[in-house]
Motif scaffolding. Structure first.
Motif, PDB file in Angstrom:
ATOM      1  N   PHE A  76       1.252  -2.077 -11.554  1.00  0.00           N
ATOM      2  CA  PHE A  76       2.632  -1.634 -11.749  1.00  0.00           C
ATOM      3  C   PHE A  76       3.476  -2.379 -10.724  1.00  0.00           C
ATOM      4  N   SER A  77       4.495  -3.077 -11.196  1.00  0.00           N
ATOM      5  CA  SER A  77       5.293  -3.880 -10.283  1.00  0.00           C
ATOM      6  C   SER A  77       6.778  -3.692 -10.574  1.00  0.00           C
ATOM      7  N   GLN A  78       7.547  -3.541  -9.523  1.00  0.00           N
ATOM      8  CA  GLN A  78       8.982  -3.371  -9.619  1.00  0.00           C
ATOM      9  C   GLN A  78       9.634  -4.748  -9.519  1.00  0.00           C
ATOM     10  N   PRO A  79      10.180  -5.271 -10.612  1.00  0.00           N
ATOM     11  CA  PRO A  79      10.751  -6.621 -10.580  1.00  0.00           C
ATOM     12  C   PRO A  79      11.862  -6.813  -9.543  1.00  0.00           C
ATOM     13  N   SER A  80      12.615  -5.773  -9.251  1.00  0.00           N
ATOM     14  CA  SER A  80      13.749  -5.929  -8.331  1.00  0.00           C
ATOM     15  C   SER A  80      13.336  -6.193  -6.889  1.00  0.00           C
ATOM     16  N   ASN A  81      12.146  -5.762  -6.492  1.00  0.00           N
ATOM     17  CA  ASN A  81      11.734  -5.963  -5.104  1.00  0.00           C
ATOM     18  C   ASN A  81      10.259  -6.366  -4.947  1.00  0.00           C
ATOM     19  N   HIS A  82       9.561  -6.529  -6.035  1.00  0.00           N
ATOM     20  CA  HIS A  82       8.153  -6.954  -6.071  1.00  0.00           C
ATOM     21  C   HIS A  82       7.186  -5.927  -5.482  1.00  0.00           C
ATOM     22  N   ARG A  83       7.646  -4.717  -5.282  1.00  0.00           N
ATOM     23  CA  ARG A  83       6.737  -3.666  -4.825  1.00  0.00           C
ATOM     24  C   ARG A  83       5.689  -3.463  -5.920  1.00  0.00           C
ATOM     25  N   ALA A 139      -3.102   4.543 -26.954  1.00  0.00           N
ATOM     26  CA  ALA A 139      -2.922   5.066 -25.604  1.00  0.00           C
ATOM     27  C   ALA A 139      -4.257   4.976 -24.877  1.00  0.00           C
ATOM     28  N   VAL A 140      -4.221   4.469 -23.667  1.00  0.00           N
ATOM     29  CA  VAL A 140      -5.419   4.362 -22.832  1.00  0.00           C
ATOM     30  C   VAL A 140      -5.159   5.221 -21.594  1.00  0.00           C
ATOM     31  N   ALA A 141      -5.884   6.324 -21.485  1.00  0.00           N
ATOM     32  CA  ALA A 141      -5.684   7.263 -20.382  1.00  0.00           C
ATOM     33  C   ALA A 141      -6.868   7.194 -19.420  1.00  0.00           C
ATOM     34  N   PHE A 142      -6.563   7.393 -18.142  1.00  0.00           N
ATOM     35  CA  PHE A 142      -7.620   7.370 -17.139  1.00  0.00           C
ATOM     36  C   PHE A 142      -7.160   8.082 -15.874  1.00  0.00           C
ATOM     37  N   ALA A 143      -8.123   8.467 -15.082  1.00  0.00           N
ATOM     38  CA  ALA A 143      -7.882   9.059 -13.766  1.00  0.00           C
ATOM     39  C   ALA A 143      -8.116   7.964 -12.727  1.00  0.00           C
ATOM     40  N   PRO A 144      -7.088   7.564 -11.999  1.00  0.00           N
ATOM     41  CA  PRO A 144      -7.287   6.508 -10.994  1.00  0.00           C
ATOM     42  C   PRO A 144      -8.348   6.891  -9.970  1.00  0.00           C
ATOM     43  N   GLU A 145      -9.266   5.963  -9.722  1.00  0.00           N
ATOM     44  CA  GLU A 145     -10.347   6.176  -8.762  1.00  0.00           C
ATOM     45  C   GLU A 145     -10.152   5.362  -7.495  1.00  0.00           C
ATOM     46  N   ASP A 146      -9.345   4.328  -7.582  1.00  0.00           N
ATOM     47  CA  ASP A 146      -9.072   3.471  -6.444  1.00  0.00           C
ATOM     48  C   ASP A 146      -7.662   2.936  -6.612  1.00  0.00           C
ATOM     49  N   ALA A 147      -6.994   2.673  -5.507  1.00  0.00           N
ATOM     50  CA  ALA A 147      -5.615   2.194  -5.560  1.00  0.00           C
ATOM     51  C   ALA A 147      -5.363   1.239  -4.400  1.00  0.00           C
ATOM     52  N   PHE A 148      -4.505   0.248  -4.659  1.00  0.00           N
ATOM     53  CA  PHE A 148      -4.212  -0.782  -3.669  1.00  0.00           C
ATOM     54  C   PHE A 148      -2.732  -1.105  -3.665  1.00  0.00           C
ATOM     55  N   ASP A 149      -2.193  -1.294  -2.485  1.00  0.00           N
ATOM     56  CA  ASP A 149      -0.830  -1.795  -2.329  1.00  0.00           C
ATOM     57  C   ASP A 149      -0.922  -3.305  -2.514  1.00  0.00           C
ATOM     58  N   GLN A 150      -0.323  -3.817  -3.567  1.00  0.00           N
ATOM     59  CA  GLN A 150      -0.373  -5.254  -3.840  1.00  0.00           C
ATOM     60  C   GLN A 150       0.983  -5.914  -3.629  1.00  0.00           C
ATOM     61  N   THR A 151       1.874  -5.217  -2.941  1.00  0.00           N
ATOM     62  CA  THR A 151       3.178  -5.778  -2.626  1.00  0.00           C
ATOM     63  C   THR A 151       2.982  -7.004  -1.737  1.00  0.00           C
ATOM     64  N   PRO A 152       3.618  -8.128  -2.071  1.00  0.00           N
ATOM     65  CA  PRO A 152       3.478  -9.299  -1.200  1.00  0.00           C
ATOM     66  C   PRO A 152       3.872  -8.955   0.239  1.00  0.00           C
ATOM     67  N   PRO A 164      -1.712   5.413   5.563  1.00  0.00           N
ATOM     68  CA  PRO A 164      -0.429   5.852   5.005  1.00  0.00           C
ATOM     69  C   PRO A 164      -0.055   4.999   3.810  1.00  0.00           C
ATOM     70  N   SER A 165       0.320   5.647   2.711  1.00  0.00           N
ATOM     71  CA  SER A 165       0.616   4.901   1.487  1.00  0.00           C
ATOM     72  C   SER A 165       2.096   4.958   1.174  1.00  0.00           C
ATOM     73  N   GLY A 166       2.472   4.094   0.251  1.00  0.00           N
ATOM     74  CA  GLY A 166       3.831   4.114  -0.264  1.00  0.00           C
ATOM     75  C   GLY A 166       4.824   3.337   0.561  1.00  0.00           C
ATOM     76  N   SER A 167       4.407   2.714   1.642  1.00  0.00           N
ATOM     77  CA  SER A 167       5.387   2.002   2.446  1.00  0.00           C
ATOM     78  C   SER A 167       5.497   0.567   1.965  1.00  0.00           C
ATOM     79  N   ALA A 168       6.689   0.083   1.983  1.00  0.00           N
ATOM     80  CA  ALA A 168       6.929  -1.310   1.615  1.00  0.00           C
ATOM     81  C   ALA A 168       6.645  -2.189   2.817  1.00  0.00           C
ATOM     82  N   PRO A 169       6.366  -3.472   2.593  1.00  0.00           N
ATOM     83  CA  PRO A 169       6.068  -4.375   3.709  1.00  0.00           C
ATOM     84  C   PRO A 169       7.246  -4.544   4.631  1.00  0.00           C
TER      85      PRO A 169
END
Length: 169
Positions: A76-83, A139-152, A164-169
């Protein structure tokens, strides 16, 4: 399938729920990857379930890989800020789209139009990019098992849930 506790902070959940670029991927048994832009996505309010919507005719190989391995990765990527957030799971549930999914897809399209407009993409291009035939969507449904911040930036690739998650670079 029983959902695991959410790996995602409210901030990450809000980003995904806000309608951002969604790319689903899977690999076959020989680890050859395939990916496809989703025509929509949604996340449960607590972040324990994600559903991505794919156009079946465009996603044949991806759906075959999901059926064979059950493993999925979605970015999932936010085009306006690449988060960018990547979530992974080892089990998926695939089902045909139902009428109740229409408002979800409409919300996603409208949100993507707004997001892409911030970077100069006119709504008619977004509508063309996310076009689908109703009877072709799964529809493809799933329970996330792993997550990564891939923001440049310096945190790119950092696992979420162990710091701590959710912080931008």
């Amino acid at each position: 399938m029983r959902a695991l506790p959410s790996l995602l902070s409210p901030d990450w959940i809000a980003m995904v729920a806000g309608g951002v670029s969604t790319i689903a991927s899977a690999c076959d048994a020989a680890l050859r990857p395939t990916l496809m832009r989703a025509v929509g996505s949604t996340i449960s309010p607590d972040g324990t379930w994600v559903t991505v919507f794919l156009a079946r005719r465009q996603s044949r190989q991806l759906l075959q890989n999901l059926a064979a391995t059950g493993r999925i990765a979605v970015v999932f990527s936010q085009p306006s800020n690449h988060r960018t957030l990547q979530v992974k799971a080892s089990r998926v549930e695939v089902r045909p789209m139902v009428e109740a999914d229409r408002p979800v897809l409409e919300h996603y399209r409208v949100a993507m139009e707004g997001e892409l407009r911030t970077v100069g993409v006119e709504p008619h291009f977004t509508r063309a990019m996310l076009a689908y035939a109703l009877d072709d969507v799964v529809a493809v449904a799933f329970a996330p098992e792993d997550a990564f911040d891939q923001t440049p930036g310096s945190r790119a690739g950092a696992r979420i849930g162990t710091q701590p998650s959710g912080s931008a670079p």
